[in-house]
Design an enzyme around this catalytic site. Structure first.
Site, PDB file in Angstrom:
ATOM      1  N   GLY A 126      36.365  31.315  21.513  1.00 44.61           N
ATOM      2  CA  GLY A 126      37.257  31.851  22.534  1.00 44.61           C
ATOM      3  C   GLY A 126      38.470  32.558  21.988  1.00 44.61           C
ATOM      4  O   GLY A 126      39.349  32.976  22.750  1.00 44.61           O
ATOM      5  N   LYS A 180      52.753  44.026  21.117  1.00 42.37           N
ATOM      6  CA  LYS A 180      53.730  43.006  20.731  1.00 42.37           C
ATOM      7  C   LYS A 180      54.800  43.575  19.813  1.00 42.37           C
ATOM      8  O   LYS A 180      55.981  43.218  19.922  1.00 42.37           O
ATOM      9  CB  LYS A 180      53.007  41.840  20.070  1.00 42.37           C
ATOM     10  CG  LYS A 180      52.081  41.086  21.020  1.00 42.37           C
ATOM     11  CD  LYS A 180      51.238  40.060  20.286  1.00 42.37           C
ATOM     12  CE  LYS A 180      50.325  39.307  21.235  1.00 42.37           C
ATOM     13  NZ  LYS A 180      49.426  38.367  20.521  1.00 42.37           N
TER      14      LYS A 180
END
Length: 438
Positions: free
Chosen positions: A199, A217
């Site tokens: 994941g 970011k």
């Protein structure tokens, strides 16, 4: 509509001392973790009242929903949230559309917003912040960068008195997981498959491995730390997918490792910014970051280097940042406001470079590469060639003395056309001495 907004604002103001009502937009990994943190901690003044999600019945019957109070309203209609009396909307869905429109409506109606949406804040954050200020509400996004590492509040509050000139960071846990596994000997395709199964990476991993996530970011951090508004689309990116096991072997010989690094440096009115795999000296704190850890090194004129480090991925670390923002809203905390200026951006850095070639070996190859570099004014620093590889597919490395990235790119454009080249040459920046810990 104005009367309704005024009434809602008055109700919220009267309720300010008794706490805030919270709606979650999205009940995935992070949303479920936020619910668990709130249930476990029972923070006074924070009450979860609404959850919005598509296919809401499936989410309502999930294991994560066991932490949700029975009084919470579950809905798959965003209008139910926007018409409610919640004080804070927590957005954990990601993307620009339709999320931006929903949050604009919430802010305009006098509802504060907490979000972990890095793309939204990178591309629309300044406009949303102005809208929040206009309507006297909060817009907090501490979870948008580095998950549970408090780099955003640390910069906003703890470093606002400094003049930050440079920042370098590992801000994508997926890439750090892949590259640190490769450092230990695994190959890229195997580790990527593992990351997808765990994941950490999506079925389409481009957002992580090609740099889009880290680029957003970096733009957020540049805005906060250096007060520089950058166009994310203008920031140079380079994929990690071209990195191979041989690159880690050569990096080790150079007392380095390889990490996806997001770096920005203020140069007058210009910002040098790039997201790319780079050679990082083993003495650098960024070389110590493994797995899904994030690390950001901030360099200030007066305060020197400050390092933020911790778990940047995963539901619970990110939920900590979200809930911390919720508590800040509930207690009326206010961030320091500093001037923001639009800056031009370039991916050009003056740095040593690592060049890896894969060739069908013939006499004169090194001489030809040296000539191409010399023609543009770049000097070779070292040449590395490991034994054990066949001559018809031979990898070797050239490192250069510091020069501009654009200079190296001009040389490689001609080198790539050589008949002996079996692959496009790989070019990586090498972080310099000042990026090492002292």
């Amino acid at each position: 509509m104005a009367i309704k907004q005024t009434k809602r604002a008055a109700v919220k103001k009267n309720r300010a001392n008794s706490g805030v009502k919270v709606a979650l937009l999205g009940f995935g990994t992070v949303g479920g973790a936020v619910a668990r943190v709130l249930a476990a901690s029972r923070f006074q003044g924070v009450e979860l009242t609404h959850i919005f999600n598509r296919n809401v019945d499936r989410k309502r019957s999930s294991a994560a929903a066991k932490a949700v109070p029975a009084s919470v309203v579950w809905t798959d209609s965003i209008d139910v949230i926007l018409r409610s009396d919640v004080d804070v909307v927590v957005e954990l869905m990601g993307g620009l559309n339709p999320v931006e429109g929903w949050l604009r409506k919430a802010l305009t109606a006098g509802t504060s917003v907490v979000t972990a949406n890095k793309q939204l804040i990178a591309y629309r954050g300044t406009g949303l912040a102005k809208l929040a200020e206009k309507h006297n509400v909060h817009l907090l996004h501490g979870a948008a960068v580095a998950g549970g590492v408090p780099v955003i509040p640390g910069m906003l509050q703890g470093l606002c008195g400094d003049q930050v000139t440079r920042l370098s960071g590992i801000v994508n846990g997926t890439c750090n997981y892949i590259l640190s596994r490769m450092e230990a000997g695994a190959d890229y395709s195997t580790v990527l498959a593992d990351a997808q199964q765990l994941g950490y990476a999506e079925v389409d991993p481009a957002a992580d491995v090609d740099g889009y996530d880290a680029r957003a970011k970096l733009c957020i951090l540049s805005r906060i730390a250096m007060h520089a508004e950058l166009d994310p689309d203008a920031v140079a990116m380079q994929t990690i997918s071209a990195i191979e096991a041989i690159d880690f072997s050569y990096a080790k010989e150079l007392n380095c490792t390889i990490r996806q690094v997001s770096r920005a440096e203020l140069d007058g009115k210009l910002v040098h910014a790039r997201v790319a795999p780079m050679l990082v000296p083993l003495a650098s704190p960024m070389a110590w970051s493994h797995g899904t850890q994030n690390m950001v090194v901030v360099s200030g004129r007066f305060g020197g280097d400050v390092v933020f480090s911790g778990h940047g991925a995963g539901g619970e670390p990110t939920a900590v940042a979200v809930v911390s923002d919720l508590l800040a809203v509930a207690q009326g905390c206010k961030s320091v406001e500093l001037p923001l200026r639009r800056r031009e951006v370039t991916g050009d850095f003056f740095a040593p470079h690592y060049l890896r070639f894969v060739v069908d070996d013939k006499p004169g190859i090194v001489s030809a590469i040296s000539g191409a570099l010399s023609k543009v004014g770049a000097n070779i620093d070292s040449l590395l060639q490991r034994r054990g590889y066949p001559k018809h597919r031979l990898p070797f490395v050239v490192t250069t003395e510091p020069c501009l990235s654009s200079t190296i790119e001009r040389a490689l454009a001609s080198v790539a056309r050589m008949d002996c080249m079996l692959e496009k040459p790989l070019c990586l920046q090498m972080l310099e001495v000042e990026d090492k810990a002292e």
